[in-house]
Structure formats: structure tokens, C-alpha cells
Motif scaffolding. Structure first.
Motif, PDB file in Angstrom:
ATOM      1  N   ASP A   1       0.811  -1.222   0.000  1.00 31.59           N
ATOM      2  CA  ASP A   1       0.000   0.000   0.000  1.00 31.59           C
ATOM      3  C   ASP A   1       0.845   1.274   0.000  1.00 31.59           C
ATOM      4  N   GLN A   2       2.124   1.142  -0.289  1.00 27.20           N
ATOM      5  CA  GLN A   2       3.028   2.290  -0.350  1.00 27.20           C
ATOM      6  C   GLN A   2       3.432   2.542  -1.806  1.00 27.20           C
ATOM      7  N   PRO A   3       4.122   3.661  -2.071  1.00 28.97           N
ATOM      8  CA  PRO A   3       4.587   3.894  -3.450  1.00 28.97           C
ATOM      9  C   PRO A   3       5.382   2.689  -3.977  1.00 28.97           C
ATOM     10  N   TYR A   4       5.134   2.368  -5.213  1.00 34.48           N
ATOM     11  CA  TYR A   4       5.729   1.207  -5.874  1.00 34.48           C
ATOM     12  C   TYR A   4       5.347  -0.107  -5.186  1.00 34.48           C
ATOM     13  N   GLY A   5       4.231  -0.082  -4.486  1.00 33.91           N
ATOM     14  CA  GLY A   5       3.751  -1.279  -3.787  1.00 33.91           C
ATOM     15  C   GLY A   5       3.423  -2.430  -4.723  1.00 33.91           C
ATOM     16  N   CYS A   6       3.215  -2.136  -5.997  1.00 33.92           N
ATOM     17  CA  CYS A   6       2.944  -3.212  -6.955  1.00 33.92           C
ATOM     18  C   CYS A   6       4.164  -4.114  -7.125  1.00 33.92           C
ATOM     19  N   PHE A   7       5.325  -3.675  -6.689  1.00 35.35           N
ATOM     20  CA  PHE A   7       6.526  -4.515  -6.765  1.00 35.35           C
ATOM     21  C   PHE A   7       6.573  -5.541  -5.632  1.00 35.35           C
ATOM     22  N   SER A   8       5.776  -5.336  -4.596  1.00 34.48           N
ATOM     23  CA  SER A   8       5.723  -6.255  -3.455  1.00 34.48           C
ATOM     24  C   SER A   8       5.069  -7.568  -3.863  1.00 34.48           C
ATOM     25  N   ASN A   9       5.547  -8.654  -3.315  1.00 32.56           N
ATOM     26  CA  ASN A   9       4.933  -9.963  -3.561  1.00 32.56           C
ATOM     27  C   ASN A   9       3.567 -10.076  -2.891  1.00 32.56           C
ATOM     28  N   PHE A  10       3.258  -9.130  -2.005  1.00 32.11           N
ATOM     29  CA  PHE A  10       1.971  -9.118  -1.312  1.00 32.11           C
ATOM     30  C   PHE A  10       0.933  -8.282  -2.069  1.00 32.11           C
ATOM     31  N   SER A  11       1.326  -7.653  -3.170  1.00 32.27           N
ATOM     32  CA  SER A  11       0.382  -6.803  -3.901  1.00 32.27           C
ATOM     33  C   SER A  11      -0.748  -7.662  -4.468  1.00 32.27           C
ATOM     34  N   PRO A  12      -1.947  -7.102  -4.546  1.00 31.85           N
ATOM     35  CA  PRO A  12      -3.119  -7.875  -4.971  1.00 31.85           C
ATOM     36  C   PRO A  12      -3.202  -8.037  -6.493  1.00 31.85           C
ATOM     37  N   HIS A  13      -2.234  -8.751  -7.034  1.00 32.91           N
ATOM     38  CA  HIS A  13      -2.182  -9.007  -8.469  1.00 32.91           C
ATOM     39  C   HIS A  13      -2.139 -10.518  -8.682  1.00 32.91           C
ATOM     40  N   PRO A  14      -3.300 -11.115  -8.955  1.00 34.65           N
ATOM     41  CA  PRO A  14      -3.361 -12.573  -9.122  1.00 34.65           C
ATOM     42  C   PRO A  14      -2.539 -13.054 -10.314  1.00 34.65           C
ATOM     43  N   ILE A  15      -2.069 -14.272 -10.200  1.00 33.19           N
ATOM     44  CA  ILE A  15      -1.332 -14.917 -11.280  1.00 33.19           C
ATOM     45  C   ILE A  15      -1.923 -16.314 -11.504  1.00 33.19           C
TER      46      ILE A  15
END
Length: 150
Positions: A9-23
Motif C-alpha cells: 500500500d506504499q509507493p511502488y507497492g505493486c513490486f511487493s509480492n503481497f500486492s493484490p495481483h493474481p497470477i
């Protein structure tokens, strides 16, 4: 200038493995990279049935908690396999989600650093002396995507 990231939930949080981006890998859906990574620690072990429990965990924090439980039997090749497992998951994430792929590509040639105060392997650790393997992997993913586009 380096780009630091850590929490989803921080800047560039999409790089985190915890980001809500399903695979989806091998036709199996995973809620996050963290779910996939933690589950694959148990592949081929007596605890392999827990892979599905991790996959179904409500949050990446819960998935991590199960996968990090020291009572679990971790696969014997994990120290060598974890890089390949992470590469598969992270690459899939950025190939699946064009919005975050764009964020990654827009970082240019900047160094990416997982600012984890506890993780000295995937992150930089509290004192910055960690290996930052996740940041390095993201930079390799960035290069790979660029090469595929040419």
C-alpha cells in the motif's frame, strides 16, 4: 536514484509480492506471488497437502505465516529452487498485468530495492547490507520485458 519499495500500500507497492495481483501458473490461480512462493516451499514434501491451504489463504500475510512455519518440512532443494520459483511468479505477474508492467518499465534504469528491514536475502535488510534479490529480479524482469518488445 534508487527506488525503494516494501509494503503493497506504499509507493511502488505493486513490486511487493503481497500486492493484490493474481497470477495463473500451469492453469492454477494464485491470489498473489506470495501465495505461490510460500506454497512451493512444500512441493514434494510430506507437507505438500498444505500447498492448497496456502493457495486458499485469505491474505498473503496468512499464506506467508503458513509457509514460514518452522514446523513444516521445506523441500530439500529450496535454497536453489527458490530463485526459479520466484522468477516464474514475478515474471508472470508483470506479464499478466499491463498496468504494473508499465510502472516497472517507467522506472527506467533505476535500481530497485526491496526495503525490508527483516529480509537480508530478498530485501536489503535493516542496515542495507542485504542481498536485495527481489529488487535484482525485478530489474531482470524489466530487462526481459524490454528485450521481448524489440
Amino acid at each position: 536514484m534508487a527506488i525503494y519499495f516494501y509494503k503493497a500500500d506504499q509507493p511502488y507497492g505493486c513490486f511487493s509480492n503481497f500486492s493484490p495481483h493474481p497470477i495463473t501458473i500451469n492453469r492454477i490461480p494464485w491470489q498473489t506471488v506470495e501465495h505461490y512462493y510460500q506454497a512451493h516451499k512444500l512441493l514434494g514434501t510430506p507437507d505438500q497437502p498444505l500447498m492448497e491451504v496456502i493457495r486458499q489463504a485469505e491474505t498473503p500475510e496468512q499464506a506467508a505465516s503458513i509457509g514460514r512455519d518452522r514446523a513444516r518440512t521445506i523441500r530439500v532443494d529450496w535454497n536453489t529452487a527458490k530463485q526459479e520459483v520466484m522468477w516464474t511468479a514475478v515474471l508472470t505477474k508483470f506479464l499478466t498485468h499491463p498496468d504494473i508492467q508499465r510502472v516497472l518499465l517507467e522506472t527506467g534504469e533505476e535500481s530497485l530495492i526491496e526495503n525490508s528491514p527483516k529480509d537480508y536475502y530478498w530485501g536489503c535488510g535493516k542496515d542495507g547490507s542485504g542481498q536485495n534479490q527481489l529488487g535484482k529480479m525485478l530489474m531482470r524482469v524489466r530487462s526481459y520485458i524490454r528485450q521481448q518488445a524489440t
